[in-house]
Each structure stands twice: as C-alpha cells, then as structure tokens.
Design an enzyme around this catalytic site. Structure first.
Site, mmCIF file in Angstrom:
data_model
loop_
_atom_site.group_PDB
_atom_site.id
_atom_site.type_symbol
_atom_site.label_atom_id
_atom_site.label_comp_id
_atom_site.label_asym_id
_atom_site.label_seq_id
_atom_site.Cartn_x
_atom_site.Cartn_y
_atom_site.Cartn_z
ATOM 1 N N ASP A 105 27.828 52.111 27.033
ATOM 2 C CA ASP A 105 27.494 50.842 26.392
ATOM 3 C C ASP A 105 28.300 50.660 25.113
ATOM 4 O O ASP A 105 28.020 51.310 24.102
ATOM 5 C CB ASP A 105 25.990 50.805 26.087
ATOM 6 N N ASP A 161 20.618 46.712 35.002
ATOM 7 C CA ASP A 161 20.659 47.522 33.781
ATOM 8 C C ASP A 161 19.533 47.119 32.844
ATOM 9 O O ASP A 161 19.463 45.964 32.429
ATOM 10 C CB ASP A 161 22.029 47.296 33.107
#
Ligand code: DX5
Ligand code: ZN
Length: 279
Positions: free
Chosen positions: A93, A233
C-alpha cells in the site's frame, strides 16, 4: 557500472525526465556511491504473475497479505515469513498523505520487498497523480500496478501505459464510486480492485457495498466473455471472506487478518479454505 567516463549528471530533474532513479553522486568509484546504486530488480515486472494466474485457475481465490501493518523494522523477515506461510503474492500500500490521509512508503520499500521475494507483488497506489509514478513502480518490479479511478485524469491512457511496461494494470474503486465509472475502461483492465473500506488505513470494518459491486462486475465480465480479474481489499476476515469469494473475488487482500495473528500460515490457509469453499 562502467560509467566512470560518463559526463556528470546535472540535476535531479533531468534524471526524473528520463524516468530513472539512479543517485546523482558524481564520484562513481566511492564506496558510498556503490551503496546507493539501486541494482536491477528481479524478476522483471509481470513475470511472476503467470504462476499466480495458474494458482487461481487451478485452486480458486488466493489471499494477498497486505504489509501495511507488518513490522517494518524487520521487513525482510516479514516478507520471508509471509512467503514461508504460503502467500501467493504480496500487496503493498503506497500512500502519499494527500490522496489519503496517511503517508506510508514508496519506491525504496517496494524495491526492498522486490529484492526479498520472488512472489508477485501488487503495488496499490493511493496517491495523487498516479500517472506520474506508474512507470517507476512497474520498472521496480511490480507485477500488478493498481491505480484508483478517482485519482486519474485519463484512466485508459494510464492503464495502457502500465500494460505496455509489462505489469498487470488493475483499476481500483473506492466504496463511494459506482461501477459505472469504470465500465468504459474494463477492456483495458487486467483486474479491478473493489475497495471494501475507505482507502487509507488497515484494520477498518468491511463495507458490504463491495459485495454488490463484485457481483455487478462478475456479471459484466461474463457478458464480455472474461478479460479481467476481480480483487477486493479492506476488512477481510474469516467472516467476510466467504461472501466476497461467493460474489466473485479472486485476489483477496488481507491485512490485519493475517499480520495481526501469530501464525501467518494458519491465517492464510484458513482464509483461503473459506474463500475456496464459498467460490
Ligand atoms: C487500505 C489498504 C488495505 C489495507 C487492508 O487502504 O488498501 O490494503 O492494508 O488492511 P485490512 O485487511 O486490515 O483492512
Ligand atoms: Zn491496499
């Protein structure tokens, strides 16, 4: 590097224009310079994805652990633990503190993870103007480069650019963004990442709006005869992984549900079993 005789580099901006990330030290023979050189990464972007695709086709959904909550003081150990635990791929991320409130990490960490694993890496870009950095992440060895439609001025062009660099081009949508917004670009998506939390932080509660979107995308995909992978996600747990898999998710990102447990192998295998029996 054999570049001792090259003319000195004049400025950082001239490097950026060429899309390279080499340091700009003039003394190429100094030990400091040798430490700073970013060695070519292995394997080249996209290559490791074939194995992941084969696993998806043979066994069904896979869990991609998100490193966001891992111990970055021992990053290589964490990557090794996840690999040993059977992680089919890793999810990184990248947040810039502007597109989302949190600032995480960038190229240096992605390169370090790339050097530490042969598993496919997905780089999830939560940054403003992602088009300005997709080339760098693809060249750093991201097998999947995921960009948010909300941050793109020309999604088609950026997705095509990612594909031209040899990485899989995935398009992400935040919970408040309807599927209709990405429908025009599905023909150039290798995957769609449906966010089931607001991007920005790990450990949030699952937003069920993702289930309807996954189903909608799965239906669109069948109408088109395939063409893109479905990913999800945020907020994935033993309670939510079955429903997302049943709705069509194949690449399932899990942060806290893996990293906040003592036994990564057990967590991944339990999640994957639940997903595969629901798919
Ligand atoms: C959130 C990130 C996620 C996050 C997932 O913006 O994109 O990848 O790490 O963490 P969990 O699974 O804890 O929601
Ligand atoms: Zn993510």
């Amino acid at each position: 590097m054999g570049r001792t005789g090259s003319p000195p580099v004049k400025s950082i901006s001239s490097h950026r224009r060429r899309g390279t990330l080499q340091p700009i030290e003039a003394d190429m023979s100094s030990p400091r310079h040798k430490l700073q050189i970013r060695t070519p990464v292995n394997p080249p972007a996209g290559q490791a994805f074939e194995q992941l695709a084969a696993t998806l086709d043979a066994h069904g959904p896979v869990v991609l652990p998100a490193l966001l909550l891992c111990d970055f003081g021992h990053l290589a150990d964490e990557v090794e633990r996840l690999e040993a635990a059977g992680a089919a791929a890793l999810h990184l991320d990248v947040m810039d503190g502007r597109f989302v409130p949190q600032l995480t990490y960038g190229m240096v960490v992605v390169e370090a993870v790339r050097r530490a694993t042969t598993r496919p890496i997905e780089v999830h870009l939560m940054v403003e103007e992602p088009e300005s950095c997709v080339e760098a992440y693809a060249k750093a060895g991201a097998d999947i480069v995921t960009v948010h439609v909300e941050g793109l001025t020309n999604p088609r062009r950026t997705l095509e650019q990612i594909a031209s660099l040899g990485s899989r081009a995935h398009l992400a949508i935040s919970p408040g963004t309807p599927v209709a917004r990405i429908e025009p670009y599905l023909d150039v998506c290798d995957g769609v990442l449906v966010m089931s939390v607001e991007p920005g932080f790990g450990g949030q509660a699952f937003n069920p709006v993702a289930l309807a979107k996954l189903s909608e995308l799965a239906a669109l995909r069948s109408q088109r005869g395939g063409g893109f992978r479905l990913a999800v996600d945020g907020g994935i747990s033993t309670d939510t992984i079955g429903p997302v898999a049943a709705a069509g998710a194949e690449l399932i990102v899990a942060g806290s549900a893996v990293i906040r447990t003592p036994d990564y192998a057990r967590a991944i295998s339990e999640l994957e079993q639940l997903a595969r029996s629901a798919a």
